[in-house]
Design an enzyme around this catalytic site. Sequence first.
Site, short mmCIF file in Angstrom:
data_model
loop_
_atom_site.label_atom_id
_atom_site.label_comp_id
_atom_site.label_asym_id
_atom_site.label_seq_id
_atom_site.Cartn_x
_atom_site.Cartn_y
_atom_site.Cartn_z
N ASP A 3 50.04 -33.29 -12.17
CA ASP A 3 50.56 -34.65 -11.54
C ASP A 3 49.57 -35.58 -11.18
O ASP A 3 49.96 -36.65 -10.83
CB ASP A 3 51.47 -34.23 -10.47
CG ASP A 3 52.28 -35.22 -10.01
OD1 ASP A 3 52.94 -36.00 -10.77
OD2 ASP A 3 52.65 -35.28 -8.87
N SER A 43 56.78 -40.22 -8.70
CA SER A 43 56.98 -39.27 -9.89
C SER A 43 58.69 -39.09 -9.62
O SER A 43 58.97 -39.09 -8.54
CB SER A 43 56.33 -38.04 -9.60
OG SER A 43 55.12 -38.11 -9.94
N GLN A 61 56.77 -36.75 -18.14
CA GLN A 61 56.91 -37.12 -16.62
C GLN A 61 57.48 -38.44 -16.52
O GLN A 61 56.96 -39.18 -17.46
CB GLN A 61 55.90 -37.06 -15.77
CG GLN A 61 55.98 -37.72 -14.46
CD GLN A 61 54.80 -37.39 -13.42
OE1 GLN A 61 54.04 -38.30 -13.47
NE2 GLN A 61 54.53 -36.50 -12.45
#
Length: 293
Positions: free
Chosen positions: A206, A230, A279
Amino acid sequence: MLVGQDAVDSLLGVLDLEEIDKGLFRGPQPEVGLQRVFGGQVAGQALVAAGRTVPGDRRVHSLHGYFVRPGDSSKPIVYQVENIRDGRSFSVRRTVALQGGQTIFFMSASFHTGESGLEHADPVPNDMPGPEEIPPLSEQLQSHPDRLGIWARVPRPIDVRYEGGSGFSASGERPAREHQRVWLKADGKLPDDPLIHVCVLTYASDLTLLDSVLARHGEVWGPGGYLGTSLDHALWFHRPFRADEWILYDSTSPTADLGRGLAQGRFYQDGAHIASAMQEGLLRQTPETPGVP
Protein backbone atom coordinates in the site's frame (compact mmCIF):
# COMPACT_ATOMS: atom_id res chain seq x y z
CA MET A 1 12.39 8.56 13.60
CA LEU A 2 13.06 4.82 13.56
CA VAL A 3 14.96 3.26 10.66
CA GLY A 4 16.61 -0.10 9.93
CA GLN A 5 16.14 -3.01 12.31
CA ASP A 6 14.59 -0.74 14.98
CA ALA A 7 11.84 0.25 12.53
CA VAL A 8 11.34 -3.38 11.46
CA ASP A 9 11.06 -4.47 15.11
CA SER A 10 8.50 -1.71 15.65
CA LEU A 11 6.47 -3.02 12.70
CA LEU A 12 6.67 -6.57 14.06
CA GLY A 13 5.31 -5.22 17.35
CA VAL A 14 2.41 -3.61 15.49
CA LEU A 15 1.67 -6.96 13.79
CA ASP A 16 1.83 -8.88 17.10
CA LEU A 17 -1.88 -8.78 17.92
CA GLU A 18 -3.29 -9.52 21.36
CA GLU A 19 -5.95 -12.24 21.39
CA ILE A 20 -8.66 -10.99 23.77
CA ASP A 21 -11.26 -13.69 23.02
CA LYS A 22 -11.87 -16.44 20.47
CA GLY A 23 -11.70 -14.79 17.07
CA LEU A 24 -11.20 -11.35 18.64
CA PHE A 25 -7.87 -9.50 18.54
CA ARG A 26 -6.53 -6.09 19.53
CA GLY A 27 -3.99 -4.39 17.29
CA PRO A 28 -1.47 -1.93 18.76
CA GLN A 29 -0.55 1.33 17.06
CA PRO A 30 3.01 2.45 16.27
CA GLU A 31 4.56 4.78 18.84
CA VAL A 32 4.88 7.49 16.22
CA GLY A 33 2.34 7.63 13.42
CA LEU A 34 0.11 9.70 11.21
CA GLN A 35 -3.15 11.18 12.39
CA ARG A 36 -4.91 8.64 10.20
CA VAL A 37 -3.96 4.99 10.35
CA PHE A 38 -1.94 3.82 7.34
CA GLY A 39 -4.07 1.48 5.22
CA GLY A 40 -1.31 -1.09 4.81
CA GLN A 41 -1.08 -1.39 8.58
CA VAL A 42 -4.80 -2.14 8.94
CA ALA A 43 -4.72 -4.69 6.11
CA GLY A 44 -1.61 -6.35 7.55
CA GLN A 45 -3.10 -6.58 11.04
CA ALA A 46 -6.40 -7.91 9.67
CA LEU A 47 -4.49 -10.65 7.84
CA VAL A 48 -2.54 -11.56 11.00
CA ALA A 49 -5.85 -11.91 12.86
CA ALA A 50 -7.33 -14.12 10.13
CA GLY A 51 -4.17 -16.22 9.82
CA ARG A 52 -4.10 -17.02 13.52
CA THR A 53 -7.46 -18.81 13.24
CA VAL A 54 -6.48 -21.04 10.28
CA PRO A 55 -4.96 -24.56 10.39
CA GLY A 56 -1.17 -24.40 10.15
CA ASP A 57 -0.89 -26.29 6.84
CA ARG A 58 -2.76 -23.55 4.93
CA ARG A 59 -1.25 -20.36 3.59
CA VAL A 60 -3.06 -17.28 2.39
CA HIS A 61 -3.37 -17.05 -1.39
CA SER A 62 -5.68 -14.01 -1.70
CA LEU A 63 -7.30 -11.17 0.18
CA HIS A 64 -9.87 -8.54 -0.75
CA GLY A 65 -10.48 -5.55 1.51
CA TYR A 66 -12.42 -2.27 1.64
CA PHE A 67 -11.41 0.86 3.52
CA VAL A 68 -14.65 2.24 4.97
CA ARG A 69 -13.59 4.97 7.42
CA PRO A 70 -10.29 6.60 8.38
CA GLY A 71 -8.74 5.06 11.47
CA ASP A 72 -7.54 7.06 14.49
CA SER A 73 -3.85 6.35 15.15
CA SER A 74 -4.19 7.30 18.85
CA LYS A 75 -6.49 4.34 19.58
CA PRO A 76 -6.07 0.57 19.25
CA ILE A 77 -8.05 -1.33 16.61
CA VAL A 78 -10.13 -4.41 17.40
CA TYR A 79 -10.26 -7.17 14.78
CA GLN A 80 -13.19 -9.59 14.71
CA VAL A 81 -12.62 -12.77 12.68
CA GLU A 82 -15.51 -14.83 11.31
CA ASN A 83 -14.85 -18.41 10.26
CA ILE A 84 -16.68 -18.64 6.93
CA ARG A 85 -15.50 -22.13 6.00
CA ASP A 86 -12.90 -24.81 6.66
CA GLY A 87 -12.93 -27.30 3.79
CA ARG A 88 -10.59 -30.14 2.90
CA SER A 89 -8.01 -27.84 1.30
CA PHE A 90 -9.35 -24.26 1.65
CA SER A 91 -10.18 -22.02 4.59
CA VAL A 92 -12.00 -18.69 4.25
CA ARG A 93 -12.08 -15.94 6.86
CA ARG A 94 -13.75 -12.54 7.10
CA THR A 95 -12.08 -9.92 9.31
CA VAL A 96 -13.72 -6.68 10.42
CA ALA A 97 -11.58 -3.87 11.89
CA LEU A 98 -13.42 -1.79 14.49
CA GLN A 99 -12.77 1.50 16.26
CA GLY A 100 -15.33 3.11 18.56
CA GLY A 101 -17.84 0.44 17.58
CA GLN A 102 -17.64 1.40 13.89
CA THR A 103 -16.17 -0.57 11.00
CA ILE A 104 -13.13 1.10 9.46
CA PHE A 105 -12.03 -1.82 7.25
CA PHE A 106 -13.24 -5.29 6.34
CA MET A 107 -11.51 -8.06 4.48
CA SER A 108 -12.06 -11.56 3.15
CA ALA A 109 -9.05 -13.87 2.92
CA SER A 110 -8.68 -17.37 1.51
CA PHE A 111 -6.08 -19.93 2.62
CA HIS A 112 -5.03 -23.05 0.69
CA THR A 113 -2.96 -26.15 1.40
CA GLY A 114 -1.31 -25.97 -2.04
CA GLU A 115 -1.53 -28.69 -4.70
CA SER A 116 0.37 -29.90 -7.77
CA GLY A 117 -0.81 -28.59 -11.15
CA LEU A 118 0.03 -26.37 -14.11
CA GLU A 119 2.84 -23.86 -13.70
CA HIS A 120 3.73 -20.73 -15.69
CA ALA A 121 4.53 -17.06 -15.11
CA ASP A 122 5.32 -13.95 -17.14
CA PRO A 123 9.02 -13.05 -17.07
CA VAL A 124 10.45 -10.41 -14.76
CA PRO A 125 11.20 -7.03 -16.41
CA ASN A 126 14.84 -7.20 -17.55
CA ASP A 127 15.55 -3.49 -18.03
CA MET A 128 15.45 -2.54 -14.35
CA PRO A 129 18.65 -1.51 -12.56
CA GLY A 130 19.44 -3.41 -9.37
CA PRO A 131 18.52 -2.03 -5.95
CA GLU A 132 22.14 -1.20 -5.12
CA GLU A 133 22.20 1.10 -8.17
CA ILE A 134 19.23 3.18 -6.95
CA PRO A 135 19.49 5.44 -3.88
CA PRO A 136 16.77 5.22 -1.20
CA LEU A 137 14.02 7.84 -1.23
CA SER A 138 15.60 9.86 1.58
CA GLU A 139 18.72 10.36 -0.54
CA GLN A 140 16.76 11.05 -3.72
CA LEU A 141 14.96 13.92 -1.99
CA GLN A 142 17.90 15.49 -0.17
CA SER A 143 17.72 18.47 -2.53
CA HIS A 144 14.00 18.89 -1.65
CA PRO A 145 13.72 18.06 2.08
CA ASP A 146 10.26 19.66 2.25
CA ARG A 147 9.00 16.92 -0.09
CA LEU A 148 9.84 14.10 2.29
CA GLY A 149 6.52 14.71 4.04
CA ILE A 150 5.34 11.72 6.05
CA TRP A 151 8.49 9.74 5.26
CA ALA A 152 10.49 12.12 7.46
CA ARG A 153 8.12 11.85 10.43
CA VAL A 154 7.25 8.18 10.85
CA PRO A 155 9.18 4.90 11.24
CA ARG A 156 10.48 3.51 7.94
CA PRO A 157 10.54 -0.30 8.24
CA ILE A 158 10.50 -0.72 4.45
CA ASP A 159 13.46 0.31 2.28
CA VAL A 160 11.83 1.71 -0.88
CA ARG A 161 13.86 2.66 -3.96
CA TYR A 162 12.06 4.33 -6.87
CA GLU A 163 13.36 4.15 -10.40
CA GLY A 164 12.91 7.45 -12.28
CA GLY A 165 11.31 9.62 -9.62
CA SER A 166 8.46 9.25 -7.14
CA GLY A 167 5.26 11.03 -6.19
CA PHE A 168 7.29 12.89 -3.58
CA SER A 169 9.32 14.65 -6.27
CA ALA A 170 8.91 18.41 -6.62
CA SER A 171 6.03 19.49 -8.83
CA GLY A 172 7.06 19.61 -12.49
CA GLU A 173 10.15 17.43 -11.98
CA ARG A 174 8.57 14.01 -12.47
CA PRO A 175 8.42 12.65 -16.03
CA ALA A 176 5.21 10.90 -17.06
CA ARG A 177 5.65 7.15 -17.49
CA GLU A 178 3.43 4.12 -17.95
CA HIS A 179 5.19 1.89 -15.40
CA GLN A 180 6.31 2.75 -11.91
CA ARG A 181 8.97 0.39 -10.63
CA VAL A 182 10.43 0.23 -7.15
CA TRP A 183 12.66 -2.12 -5.21
CA LEU A 184 11.51 -2.76 -1.68
CA LYS A 185 12.21 -4.97 1.32
CA ALA A 186 11.98 -4.93 5.08
CA ASP A 187 14.95 -2.86 6.27
CA GLY A 188 16.08 -5.55 8.71
CA LYS A 189 15.70 -9.23 9.56
CA LEU A 190 12.28 -10.91 9.88
CA PRO A 191 11.44 -14.17 11.65
CA ASP A 192 10.91 -17.24 9.46
CA ASP A 193 7.11 -17.45 9.95
CA PRO A 194 5.63 -17.30 6.39
CA LEU A 195 2.55 -15.44 7.66
CA ILE A 196 4.78 -12.59 8.89
CA HIS A 197 6.39 -12.25 5.45
CA VAL A 198 2.99 -12.15 3.74
CA CYS A 199 1.70 -9.56 6.22
CA VAL A 200 4.80 -7.38 5.81
CA LEU A 201 4.37 -7.48 2.02
CA THR A 202 0.68 -6.59 2.51
CA TYR A 203 1.82 -3.57 4.54
CA ALA A 204 4.39 -2.60 1.90
CA SER A 205 2.00 -3.08 -1.03
CA ASP A 206 0.00 0.00 0.00
CA LEU A 207 3.04 2.30 0.19
CA THR A 208 3.50 3.00 -3.53
CA LEU A 209 0.73 1.37 -5.57
CA LEU A 210 -1.62 4.36 -5.87
CA ASP A 211 1.38 6.47 -6.88
CA SER A 212 1.34 4.69 -10.26
CA VAL A 213 -1.87 6.58 -11.14
CA LEU A 214 -0.01 9.88 -10.72
CA ALA A 215 2.99 8.51 -12.63
CA ARG A 216 0.92 8.25 -15.83
CA HIS A 217 0.56 12.06 -15.74
CA GLY A 218 3.87 13.06 -14.15
CA GLU A 219 1.92 14.32 -11.11
CA VAL A 220 2.99 14.35 -7.44
CA TRP A 221 1.55 14.25 -3.95
CA GLY A 222 1.04 17.33 -1.80
CA PRO A 223 0.54 21.05 -2.50
CA GLY A 224 -0.11 21.74 -6.15
CA GLY A 225 -0.51 18.01 -6.67
CA TYR A 226 -2.89 15.41 -5.26
CA LEU A 227 -4.12 13.80 -2.09
CA GLY A 228 -5.00 10.13 -2.30
CA THR A 229 -7.12 7.72 -0.25
CA SER A 230 -7.26 3.95 -0.73
CA LEU A 231 -10.79 2.69 -1.37
CA ASP A 232 -10.13 -1.03 -1.72
CA HIS A 233 -7.17 -3.37 -1.93
CA ALA A 234 -6.67 -6.89 -3.24
CA LEU A 235 -3.66 -9.19 -3.19
CA TRP A 236 -2.89 -12.62 -4.61
CA PHE A 237 0.12 -14.59 -3.35
CA HIS A 238 1.46 -17.02 -5.96
CA ARG A 239 4.77 -18.34 -4.61
CA PRO A 240 6.75 -18.38 -1.36
CA PHE A 241 9.08 -15.42 -0.74
CA ARG A 242 10.94 -13.51 1.94
CA ALA A 243 9.93 -9.91 2.58
CA ASP A 244 13.35 -9.10 4.04
CA GLU A 245 15.03 -9.73 0.68
CA TRP A 246 14.75 -7.44 -2.36
CA ILE A 247 11.43 -7.51 -4.23
CA LEU A 248 10.72 -5.69 -7.50
CA TYR A 249 7.29 -4.00 -7.49
CA ASP A 250 6.21 -3.19 -11.06
CA SER A 251 2.95 -1.22 -11.13
CA THR A 252 0.84 0.68 -13.63
CA SER A 253 -2.56 2.33 -13.88
CA PRO A 254 -4.81 1.09 -16.69
CA THR A 255 -7.53 3.71 -16.13
CA ALA A 256 -8.57 6.76 -14.10
CA ASP A 257 -11.79 8.81 -14.21
CA LEU A 258 -14.44 10.45 -12.01
CA GLY A 259 -11.89 11.20 -9.30
CA ARG A 260 -10.84 7.56 -8.95
CA GLY A 261 -7.80 5.74 -10.27
CA LEU A 262 -7.14 2.02 -10.65
CA ALA A 263 -3.65 0.64 -10.05
CA GLN A 264 -2.26 -2.85 -10.54
CA GLY A 265 1.09 -4.24 -9.52
CA ARG A 266 3.25 -7.35 -9.77
CA PHE A 267 5.90 -8.46 -7.31
CA TYR A 268 9.02 -10.36 -8.40
CA GLN A 269 11.78 -11.99 -6.39
CA ASP A 270 14.75 -13.92 -7.77
CA GLY A 271 13.14 -13.87 -11.22
CA ALA A 272 9.82 -15.33 -10.04
CA HIS A 273 6.40 -13.66 -10.02
CA ILE A 274 5.51 -14.01 -6.33
CA ALA A 275 2.39 -11.85 -5.87
CA SER A 276 -0.05 -9.46 -7.58
CA ALA A 277 -2.00 -6.44 -6.30
CA MET A 278 -4.95 -4.29 -7.37
CA GLN A 279 -6.17 -1.09 -5.77
CA GLU A 280 -8.63 1.71 -6.50
CA GLY A 281 -8.11 5.07 -4.86
CA LEU A 282 -9.76 8.46 -4.57
CA LEU A 283 -7.54 11.26 -5.92
CA ARG A 284 -8.23 14.94 -5.24
CA GLN A 285 -6.20 17.88 -6.49
CA THR A 286 -4.76 20.16 -3.82
CA PRO A 287 -4.13 23.93 -3.91
CA GLU A 288 -0.64 25.42 -3.89
CA THR A 289 0.07 25.72 -0.17
CA PRO A 290 3.35 25.43 1.78
CA GLY A 291 4.35 22.15 3.37
CA VAL A 292 3.43 18.57 2.54
CA PRO A 293 0.61 16.80 4.36
